[in-house]
Design an enzyme around this catalytic site. Structure first.
Site, PDB file in Angstrom:
ATOM      1  CB  SER A 491      -0.838   0.025   1.277  1.00  0.00           C
ATOM      2  OG  SER A 491      -2.264   1.239   0.926  1.00  0.00           O
ATOM      3  CG  ASP A 554      -5.835  -2.665  -4.291  1.00  0.00           C
ATOM      4  OD1 ASP A 554      -6.299  -1.524  -4.277  1.00  0.00           O
ATOM      5  OD2 ASP A 554      -4.403  -2.732  -4.058  1.00  0.00           O
ATOM      6  CG  HIS A 610      -5.485  -1.803  -0.922  1.00  0.00           C
ATOM      7  ND1 HIS A 610      -5.039  -1.980  -1.806  1.00  0.00           N
ATOM      8  CD2 HIS A 610      -4.834  -1.380   0.635  1.00  0.00           C
ATOM      9  CE1 HIS A 610      -3.784  -1.011  -1.013  1.00  0.00           C
ATOM     10  NE2 HIS A 610      -3.409  -0.839   0.130  1.00  0.00           N
TER      11      HIS A 610
END
EC number: 3.1.1.-
Length: 703
Positions: A491, A554, A610
């Site tokens: 991320s 995502d 995610h």
């Protein structure tokens, strides 16, 4: 057998059927058995399989009929089984068991001594295992139970082998497996025997998971008279039928899965990491390693992904904790505290960043008035592989690993981004091109500092560069030793991984005193775009290799630069290249799809798509484009639900199951529950950090 049965008073034609899981029986044995007239009955075997065959006897044979079971005593006998036998006898369905059903399994040896060998006289010429001429018949009840249509019965071994090799049969086998596990699971929900619990050491405590392993056996079924009708479907209980209809058809073929795992094992044996680590680190941009998926690359991607996951598992997210925003463990015991035994790495230093920048949904802060730090958050760590001979032999070099913390499920930080680019040269980077730009929020997080805070008085950039410089100077020029620098993150941590990998190469920190260049690689997971097209070109020119693992669903991997990015027409990108919101991904991409996994819900929820643990699960089952999903290493799918609700409900893994015992509270000597103090002595910055920073800004002083 005929003579023995006649002595017992049973007359009539005899058919012998070999019942069992026949898919893995060698062809020559099947041909030998079939040539004698013995019919083949392929059954998905579980703990209840022999019993289910017995109960299904009445469906396939009109009364009066007699069945003799030649098998070990079953492991599992369902309730009301004995009363069922008595009721069937009243309906003229007779049963012969050469052993008492309640006897131990060892007693089955009496079957051969007292029954089959009781009359060892010569065979009559007319004796045969079948009353009908021609090839023996076969029946596949695996497919019959699913009702997949024609092709479930036939004649001859060739047709049987062709049938069990079909895609439809493998799919039905998978559904039978899931259904069986579900039924066993339901029957054991009330009482779980202690010997069915297996400990898994994770997250500073012992976890337990049920080990359901279906029992596979083979048995022989003898029926009188032989009037079976293969076209009639064997009945199921209402419970089993209702469960199987709820299960989706999960493409998890058993034979194929074993073949894939064996292939991967053989590939890893022939191509070890110590011999191929440069290719795994991207020397050739991973050409030919992702489709089909190279098992060594998969293993390394999972390993570095787990290093990034360790940042989440060790981070204190609890706002009621005085230490919220810090690491829950000391750096010397980080991996051991997380249950990562024999990691082969030692944490050299922790990384911190100031929380004063405008990313409120990324940083965690405590509600206490007196806390460990008001303006800092723990961001990750720098580790180096140890001197253990096994580690050096496995890796083939010494590895410096940098792991950055990202976000678990909260994606609000994306909205907090300023979403405009600014030159990296204005933030202390030694970049000769002012057109090389990166997202301003990432740069601020990486370069800002707070001189009033002990933990963030040096920026995250200064911390990572000085530590890598120290380790390169220490190990880079050792005789006969190779060195690599690997950066990983998920991320927002993936963005920091790309930025720091670029920075290490741009500042020349990956060069030893003797001028040797150390390869720099970034493995990112669900990472966003970091810079513009000139940033991409610059990072490629410096030789930094980047491999991005993403879930196709995502949204983070598609941000920022939702409209102006590397996918836009080249002419448009040239015109818009100077705009402050025109982005480009760097490196190579490995796209995965969570909807291909039979374990995961086909959800499009942004936070679950995610999830890092879900990505590692997808990596374990990915073998190439168009290939079926098969877990290669057997990585526990339950890890996916550690901080999400992503696994399908019928796996019975509770969502968000990971938590600390008593939420970190302990009882003191007075019997009161308190939050214990944490040792933070090893979190201080190294005493030579000023000297190393001076050398970074003035390279001439290195001489």
């Amino acid at each position: 057998m005929k003579r023995i049965l006649r002595k017992l008073g049973y007359n009539g034609p005899v058919t012998i059927t070999a019942v069992g899981s026949l898919a893995k029986v060698p062809r020559d044995i099947l041909e030998a058995v079939s040539s004698t007239g013995i019919s083949l009955h392929h059954e998905f075997y579980s703990r209840k399989s022999m019993v289910s065959c017995f109960l299904g006897h009445g469906i396939l044979n009109p009364r009066p009929s007699t069945m003799t079971v030649i098998s070990r005593p079953p492991v599992y006998i369902p309730p009301r089984f004995y009363s069922n036998i008595s009721r069937r006898r009243e309906n003229r369905y007779n049963s012969i068991f050469p052993f008492p059903l309640e006897s131990p399994r060892e007693a089955s040896s009496t079957l051969w001594k007292n029954f089959l060998l009781a009359d060892p006289g010569p065979l009559d010429e007319e004796d045969s295992c079948s009353e009908t001429p021609g090839p023996a018949s076969w029946l596949c009840s695996v497919c019959r139970r699913i009702g997949c249509g024609p092709g479930i019965a036939g004649q001859g071994v060739d047709n049987f082998i062709t049938h069990i090799s079909t895609r439809e049969h493998e799919l039905n086998s998978a559904i039978n497996l899931v259904t069986t596990l579900k039924l066993i699971e339901l029957s054991t929900m009330a009482t779980i025997p202690s010997h069915n619990l297996r400990p898994h050491t994770t997250n500073q405590r012992t976890q337990y998971s049920l080990s359901f392993r279906p029992h596979f056996s083979r048995s022989t079924l003898i029926t009188f008279p032989a009037r079976s009708s293969p076209a009639r479907a064997m009945s199921r209980t209402d419970e089993e039928a209702s469960i199987s209809t709820r299960l989706e058809q999960e493409s998890y073929g058993l034979t194929t899965a074993e073949d894939i795992r064996r292939r991967d094992g053989e590939a890893k044996e022939s191509k070890r990491l110590r011999d191929t680590w440069r290719k795994i680190q991207g020397e050739d941009d991973w050409a030919g390693l992702m489709d089909p998926m190279d098992p060594v690359l998969r293993s390394e991607l999972i390993r570095y992904g787990e290093m990034a996951q360790a940042c989440y598992d060790a981070f204190d997210f609890d706002p009621f904790s005085r230490y919220c925003g810090s690491c829950r463990f000391t750096r010397r015991h980080l991996f051991d505290s997380l249950g990562i035994i024999d990691s082969g790495y030692e944490v050299a230093r922790y990384l911190y960043a100031t929380s004063n920048i405008n990313l409120p949904n990324f940083f965690s802060k405590s509600r206490w008035s007196k806390v460990w730090s008001k303006n800092a958050n723990w961001m990750g760590y720098v580790a180096v592989s140890d001197d253990n001979e096994a580690t050096r032999c496995r890796l083939g070099r010494r590895d410096i690993a940098i792991a950055w913390r990202g976000t678990v499920t909260r994606l609000e930080w994306i909205a907090d981004l300023k979403d405009f680019l600014k030159p990296v040269s204005g933030n202390g980077f030694r970049c000769p091109d002012p057109a090389v730009k990166a997202e301003s929020g990432f740069l601020d997080l990486y370069t800002d500092k707070d001189t009033s805070c002990n933990f963030s008085k040096f920026s995250a950039r200064e911390q990572v560069l000085t530590e890598v410089k120290r380790l390169v100077e220490r190990y880079g020029d050792e005789e006969g030793e190779e060195l690599s620098i690997t950066v990983t993150g998920h991320s927002l941590g993936g963005a920091l991984a790309v930025l720091s990998a670029y920075d290490v190469a741009e500042m020349g920190v990956n060069r030893t005193r003797k001028g040797k260049v150390i390869p720099v690689t970034a493995f990112t997971y669900g990472g966003p775009r970091v810079g513009n097209i000139r940033f991409k070109e610059r990072i490629e020119k410096l030789g930094v290799k980047v491999l991005r693992v993403v879930n196709e669903h995502d949204v983070v991997a598609k941000s920022p630069g939702l409209f102006l990015n590397e996918r836009a027409p080249q002419a448009l990108m040239k015109l818009a290249g100077g705009l402050p919101w025109c982005y480009s991904h760097v490196g190579e991409m490995l796209p995965l799809d969570h909807q291909k996994s039979p374990f995961l819900k086909p959800t499009v929820d942004l936070s679950t798509a995610h999830n890092l643990e879900a990505l590692l699960h997808l990596l374990d089952g990915y073998h190439g484009k168009g290939q079926r999903f098969v877990l290669s290493s057997g990585r526990d799918p339950a890890l996916v639900n550690k901080a999400s609700d992503f696994l399908k409900d019928h796996f019975m893994v509770p969502p968000y199951w990971r938590q600390d015992a008593n939420k970190g509270m302990v009882r003191n000597t007075d019997g009161r529950w308190i939050q214990p103090d944490r040792i933070r002595a090893d979190d201080q910055h190294a005493p030579d950090i000023h000297q190393l920073l001076t050398q970074l800004h003035h390279p001439s002083q290195l001489l």
